[in-house]
Write a protein that holds these residues in place. Sequence first.
Motif, short mmCIF file in Angstrom:
data_model
loop_
_atom_site.label_atom_id
_atom_site.label_comp_id
_atom_site.label_asym_id
_atom_site.label_seq_id
_atom_site.Cartn_x
_atom_site.Cartn_y
_atom_site.Cartn_z
N ALA A 84 0.84 -1.21 0.00
CA ALA A 84 0.00 0.00 0.00
C ALA A 84 0.87 1.25 0.00
N GLU A 85 1.97 1.19 0.74
CA GLU A 85 2.86 2.34 0.83
C GLU A 85 3.41 2.71 -0.55
N THR A 86 3.86 1.70 -1.31
CA THR A 86 4.42 2.01 -2.63
C THR A 86 3.33 2.48 -3.59
N ILE A 87 2.14 1.90 -3.47
CA ILE A 87 1.06 2.34 -4.37
C ILE A 87 0.71 3.80 -4.08
N ARG A 88 0.60 4.13 -2.80
CA ARG A 88 0.26 5.51 -2.46
C ARG A 88 1.32 6.48 -2.92
N ILE A 135 -4.15 -4.20 -4.32
CA ILE A 135 -3.16 -5.13 -3.74
C ILE A 135 -3.55 -6.57 -4.02
N ILE A 136 -4.85 -6.86 -3.83
CA ILE A 136 -5.32 -8.23 -4.07
C ILE A 136 -5.08 -8.60 -5.53
N LYS A 137 -5.32 -7.64 -6.44
CA LYS A 137 -5.12 -7.90 -7.86
C LYS A 137 -3.67 -8.31 -8.14
N TRP A 138 -2.71 -7.56 -7.58
CA TRP A 138 -1.31 -7.86 -7.86
C TRP A 138 -0.86 -9.15 -7.20
N LEU A 139 -1.28 -9.37 -5.96
CA LEU A 139 -0.89 -10.60 -5.27
C LEU A 139 -1.43 -11.81 -6.02
N ILE A 185 7.81 -9.33 -5.62
CA ILE A 185 7.54 -9.05 -7.04
C ILE A 185 6.26 -8.24 -7.18
N ALA A 186 5.24 -8.62 -6.39
CA ALA A 186 3.98 -7.88 -6.44
C ALA A 186 4.20 -6.43 -6.06
N MET A 187 5.05 -6.22 -5.04
CA MET A 187 5.33 -4.86 -4.60
C MET A 187 6.03 -4.07 -5.71
N ALA A 188 7.00 -4.73 -6.37
CA ALA A 188 7.73 -4.04 -7.44
C ALA A 188 6.79 -3.74 -8.61
N LEU A 189 5.89 -4.70 -8.92
CA LEU A 189 5.02 -4.52 -10.09
C LEU A 189 3.90 -3.52 -9.82
N SER A 190 3.52 -3.38 -8.55
CA SER A 190 2.34 -2.57 -8.23
C SER A 190 2.52 -1.12 -8.63
#
Lengths: 281, 337
Positions: free
Chosen positions: A118-122, A135-139, A168-173
């Motif tokens: 969430a932090e990186t998305i924000r 987040i659910i989508k990327w995970l 990876i999800a965090m990087a891609l988000s």
Amino acid sequence: MNPETPLLSIKDLFIRFETENGDIDAVKGISFDVQAGETLAIVGESGSGKSVTALSLTRLIPEPPARYVSGEILLNGKDVLKMSPRELRAIRGSQIAYIFQEPSTSLNPVFTIRNQIAETIRLHRPDVKNVNEEIIKWLDLVGIVEPEKRMWDYPHQLSGGMQQRAMIAMALSCQPVLLVADEPTTALDVTIQAQIMTQLRELKSRLKMSIILITHNFGIVGDIADRIAVMFRGKIVEYGETKSILANPQHPYTKALIECIPQLGAGKKRLTTIDHASLPS
Amino acid sequence: MNVFLLIIQDVAVIAVVAAIIWSILRFCRSERWQRALRRFYGDWLGVAMLVVISIYFVVGISDLVRLPVKDPSGRFVSLLDVCFRDVAVEKNFSAPLAHTTYSLNGAEPLKGRHLFGTDQLGKDVLKQTMKGCSTAMLIGTLTSLIYIPIGIILGIVAGYYKGWVDDVIQYVYSVIASIPGILLLIALLMVLGKGVLQISFVLGITGWIGLCRLLRGETLKQSERVYCEAARALGQSNINIIFRHILPNVMHLVLISFILGFSGIVLTESVLSYLGVGMPIGTPSWGVMIDSARMELSRDPMVWWNIGAATGALFFLVISLNLLGDSLRRAFDPKAA
């Protein structure tokens, strides 16, 4: 984008570490291009300068001791080495994202997976309204089962493979155009390693992003990489299409690296090692 | 003191207590604290010490919260005064649970019974000791509010930025640490004068060195961990990495040194009061009580209950804080099962 300009173009990059015990040249004048949607594998042994090259793409190496002696790193035509810290922060994550070697330490132990993504998305995509859904989508995309439950887990509650998927999800988000995977499977066992590589290949074709894959293992690059750059003692000694390099390696170091891959059923008693004395410096 | 100041004091006391409780609850949500908490609950000694300290705090706070009612001397009464309003004031010393005042000739009957006796002015020693709690808690909390933020910020900044920033911060604390502690405190108090605020300020600006050193070392370790690099690679700013990533990972050290440092602060306050540079005479402080006992111990017959009550209160507070600190350290120890 103009098809002739590559996404990322590195020209004559030279990086030196200036320490109290003398100077060390980690990267000695390398050049390569990464086209949009292409996967480049940088292969080399420990200390060959491949990780330094990867980190230099967004100037993540601490300066000092590092110094960029010469060269250009052009991302979409803009030189990263001439950017201000603010501009650098803006491209980190949103343009170029990283996955690191050790998933267990690259996640902050005191926050949940959800919290960290969430932090990186924000940070990079403030327009996203429903962060949890995102987040659910990327995970889900990186192959985590029951993402709506798993996202409330802390890193230590996940296995190594799951941690790397979360990373990876965090990087891609943040929807980067280039994903730099710095030995993403070295810390994982072989089965999980294969799963993660398959996942990366799938994601690459689905999201149409470029990948720079850094590894010392020639065994995993054949299926995923379009092109290969072999690094040895800070220089690129061989650079070209994956098929031609694997089929017909030119440099003795490349040959030696390919011979190191263990072959199932080859009947060898010992694995081959690289004899450094016989190689040209 | 007018009603306006009284309201400010009450609001400030309640706000500080609420802020401390809130921040502890906030950090308790993190996984490491949850695990430590589960281990802490199994440690009966630690829980017992927490109860003892809570009692001290409740007594201290009850004397800090004042009501808009004045006593005969024109001061606002505290909650504690209200609880003790039936305790009589005698004419002179009286021994614990005695029937008459404490003198060899002409002993007079007492108006009431006193568990810990009375002091020279005939005041109940138990009540004075409990009022001393408020001074100890006030100084402990105010000093912590000054030295903990300084220690956290300087320690993490030194460990995170390294280089010349680290050098400057190290020079500053090495200089302060090289001056003998008690002399520096006395010199500063001579300049600033006596009082709660002055003592807290002086202890605060000299007391952050230990915490700063501890956090600097821990930050050096944490900032090498990959998650800090990963945060940087994702475009986080330095401030964000310091407060969102490193601080939560070193917060347990802050809690432990807060608990252990608290007893040190209370003890130093007593020492300073005993040396005559701490709290003004007449304030309810354990240090002042011990100071005034110099005369009482040389008196014949000896008066021992005044100093006994003050040192007893001090002893139990310090030992329970130290045992609680040890329990917390055990609970947070990653090597424990």
